[in-house]
Scaffold this motif. Sequence first.
Motif, PDB file in Angstrom:
ATOM      1  N   ILE A  19      21.072  81.849 109.134  1.00 27.83           N
ATOM      2  CA  ILE A  19      21.601  82.717 110.191  1.00 27.83           C
ATOM      3  C   ILE A  19      20.521  83.706 110.597  1.00 27.83           C
ATOM      4  N   ALA A  20      20.216  83.744 111.892  1.00 33.51           N
ATOM      5  CA  ALA A  20      19.214  84.667 112.417  1.00 33.51           C
ATOM      6  C   ALA A  20      19.705  85.239 113.740  1.00 33.51           C
ATOM      7  N   THR A  21      19.923  86.534 113.775  1.00 35.13           N
ATOM      8  CA  THR A  21      20.319  87.210 115.007  1.00 35.13           C
ATOM      9  C   THR A  21      19.548  88.520 115.095  1.00 35.13           C
ATOM     10  N   PRO A  22      18.571  88.662 116.017  1.00 33.03           N
ATOM     11  CA  PRO A  22      18.233  87.703 117.075  1.00 33.03           C
ATOM     12  C   PRO A  22      17.697  86.394 116.500  1.00 33.03           C
ATOM     13  N   SER A  23      17.726  85.364 117.347  1.00 36.64           N
ATOM     14  CA  SER A  23      17.326  84.040 116.888  1.00 36.64           C
ATOM     15  C   SER A  23      15.866  84.042 116.455  1.00 36.64           C
ATOM     16  N   MET A  24      15.521  83.067 115.617  1.00 36.64           N
ATOM     17  CA  MET A  24      14.155  82.988 115.110  1.00 36.64           C
ATOM     18  C   MET A  24      13.129  82.828 116.231  1.00 36.64           C
ATOM     19  N   PRO A  25      13.358  81.942 117.230  1.00 36.29           N
ATOM     20  CA  PRO A  25      12.374  81.873 118.321  1.00 36.29           C
ATOM     21  C   PRO A  25      12.214  83.197 119.055  1.00 36.29           C
ATOM     22  N   SER A  26      13.300  83.964 119.186  1.00 32.57           N
ATOM     23  CA  SER A  26      13.192  85.271 119.826  1.00 32.57           C
ATOM     24  C   SER A  26      12.264  86.189 119.035  1.00 32.57           C
ATOM     25  N   GLN A  68      10.399  81.145 109.523  1.00 36.18           N
ATOM     26  CA  GLN A  68       9.682  81.541 110.732  1.00 36.18           C
ATOM     27  C   GLN A  68       8.201  81.192 110.620  1.00 36.18           C
ATOM     28  N   GLU A  69       7.636  81.357 109.441  1.00 37.10           N
ATOM     29  CA  GLU A  69       6.227  81.014 109.246  1.00 37.10           C
ATOM     30  C   GLU A  69       5.998  79.519 109.496  1.00 37.10           C
ATOM     31  N   LEU A  70       6.894  78.669 108.982  1.00 36.04           N
ATOM     32  CA  LEU A  70       6.774  77.227 109.191  1.00 36.04           C
ATOM     33  C   LEU A  70       6.935  76.881 110.669  1.00 36.04           C
ATOM     34  N   LEU A  71       7.883  77.525 111.324  1.00 35.19           N
ATOM     35  CA  LEU A  71       8.148  77.230 112.730  1.00 35.19           C
ATOM     36  C   LEU A  71       6.971  77.668 113.607  1.00 35.19           C
ATOM     37  N   GLU A  72       6.363  78.798 113.300  1.00 35.58           N
ATOM     38  CA  GLU A  72       5.201  79.244 114.063  1.00 35.58           C
ATOM     39  C   GLU A  72       4.035  78.261 113.923  1.00 35.58           C
ATOM     40  N   VAL A 112      15.067  82.322 125.742  1.00 32.72           N
ATOM     41  CA  VAL A 112      15.255  81.579 124.502  1.00 32.72           C
ATOM     42  C   VAL A 112      16.701  81.094 124.434  1.00 32.72           C
ATOM     43  N   VAL A 113      16.876  79.803 124.143  1.00 31.28           N
ATOM     44  CA  VAL A 113      18.207  79.215 124.030  1.00 31.28           C
ATOM     45  C   VAL A 113      18.387  78.736 122.596  1.00 31.28           C
ATOM     46  N   PRO A 114      19.090  79.512 121.744  1.00 28.09           N
ATOM     47  CA  PRO A 114      19.310  79.066 120.356  1.00 28.09           C
ATOM     48  C   PRO A 114      20.543  78.168 120.262  1.00 28.09           C
ATOM     49  N   LEU A 115      20.406  77.064 119.520  1.00 25.68           N
ATOM     50  CA  LEU A 115      21.503  76.112 119.337  1.00 25.68           C
ATOM     51  C   LEU A 115      21.809  75.999 117.851  1.00 25.68           C
ATOM     52  N   PHE A 116      23.043  76.296 117.472  1.00 25.97           N
ATOM     53  CA  PHE A 116      23.466  76.257 116.066  1.00 25.97           C
ATOM     54  C   PHE A 116      24.630  75.281 115.928  1.00 25.97           C
ATOM     55  N   GLY A 117      24.650  74.525 114.813  1.00 24.79           N
ATOM     56  CA  GLY A 117      25.816  73.706 114.512  1.00 24.79           C
ATOM     57  C   GLY A 117      25.678  72.235 114.808  1.00 24.79           C
ATOM     58  N   ASP A 142       7.533  78.391 129.534  1.00 30.14           N
ATOM     59  CA  ASP A 142       8.507  79.063 130.396  1.00 30.14           C
ATOM     60  C   ASP A 142       9.875  79.229 129.745  1.00 30.14           C
ATOM     61  N   MET A 143      10.173  78.452 128.709  1.00 32.64           N
ATOM     62  CA  MET A 143      11.477  78.529 128.044  1.00 32.64           C
ATOM     63  C   MET A 143      11.358  77.907 126.663  1.00 32.64           C
ATOM     64  N   ILE A 144      12.120  78.452 125.705  1.00 37.11           N
ATOM     65  CA  ILE A 144      12.152  77.908 124.353  1.00 37.11           C
ATOM     66  C   ILE A 144      13.586  77.545 124.002  1.00 37.11           C
ATOM     67  N   VAL A 145      13.787  76.347 123.492  1.00 36.62           N
ATOM     68  CA  VAL A 145      15.077  75.916 122.948  1.00 36.62           C
ATOM     69  C   VAL A 145      14.898  75.777 121.441  1.00 36.62           C
ATOM     70  N   GLY A 146      15.731  76.471 120.679  1.00 36.69           N
ATOM     71  CA  GLY A 146      15.614  76.445 119.229  1.00 36.69           C
ATOM     72  C   GLY A 146      16.839  75.835 118.578  1.00 36.69           C
ATOM     73  N   VAL A 147      16.626  74.855 117.699  1.00 34.32           N
ATOM     74  CA  VAL A 147      17.715  74.159 117.002  1.00 34.32           C
ATOM     75  C   VAL A 147      17.604  74.442 115.511  1.00 34.32           C
TER      76      VAL A 147
END
Length: 342
Positions: A109-116, A77-81, A130-135, A99-104
């Motif tokens: 595993i992060a729930t809630p997602s890291m961008p959230s 999360q620190e790197l992503l910020e 926030v739209v998290p995409l995994f896989g 207005d929206m964040i898409v996270g790949v």
Amino acid sequence: MPARISAIATLVPEHRISQHEVRDHIASAMPGGMPAGLARIFERTGIDQRHLIQPPAAYLSGQDFAARNAVYLRNGQELLEKVATKALAQAGLEPGQVDMIVGVSSTGIATPSMPSQMLHGMGFRPETPVVPLFGYGCAGGILGLQVAGDMVKADPARTVLLLTLELCSLAFRIADQDKKDIIASTLFADGASAIVLRGAGDGPALGKIAQHSWPGTRSMMGWNIDRDGLGLMLSRDIPSFVRQQFAPVIGRFLADQGIASHTLAEPACHPGGRKVIEALEGCFDHLPDGLATTRKVLRENGNMSAPTIHFVLEELLERDSGPLLMTALGPGFTGAIGIIER
């Protein structure tokens, strides 16, 4: 109205390690040392150095999955910020204007997602979707662009922030010492990227993005989930698969877009590894220097999965003009292909 790239930023962790140091660290943990044949693989990857999210000694300490995932959550999360802040500054935006964040991400595993979890600390509006995409794995850099771009096309007034984070080193498990895992340790690394997409402006525009999946290929790439967490599935046949299966798909995609491959400047290809790059260069044999930028990114950073294509894009978008082709391969087995108009 197409989605346009207003800013693109990339970042790697602070722990730099040379390819020779990786080899020596792993060999020190193997009973009797590393066989000479495996040791030589480190010399042939086309990689000089990589960056890791934690000090090299930590990977030899026998961390269980819970400990590795804690590193993913905290340090990731620190790197992503940091990379999000870098991209927003380039675009001249504050977090509250997103207005929206898409996270790949597919390496933790992060729930809630890291961008959230980043919303309040960074100053994003609390109602920001926030739209998290995994896989998506290595294909996530392109397929994430597709999803983020579609969000802008659905509402051209939106500003969408695409974030990718992959800490591939956390999948390394010192107890797994078969050839597949040693080969993986010669390739994978850690990195992050952030891209700001808007409907307005004059930045490069996203064109057609497509994906193609082949049946019966699940074992070629992906995660095998076991009691130790995320275990890598990786086939040695990917280079030949690129030549026999992926190259015709690229050709059909370009034909559908009315683009002759020999008219393209250097494309942005995800560098799965040296042999994959060599196979892809067969698709673009008109280029005198081949996939030079893709090779450079691999040499300096290794394979960082999803963000890696954005490291290539960051360099290539500063050059040339005309359509820029993107390619990547990921779990599924899936090929991702796209065009950026410059």
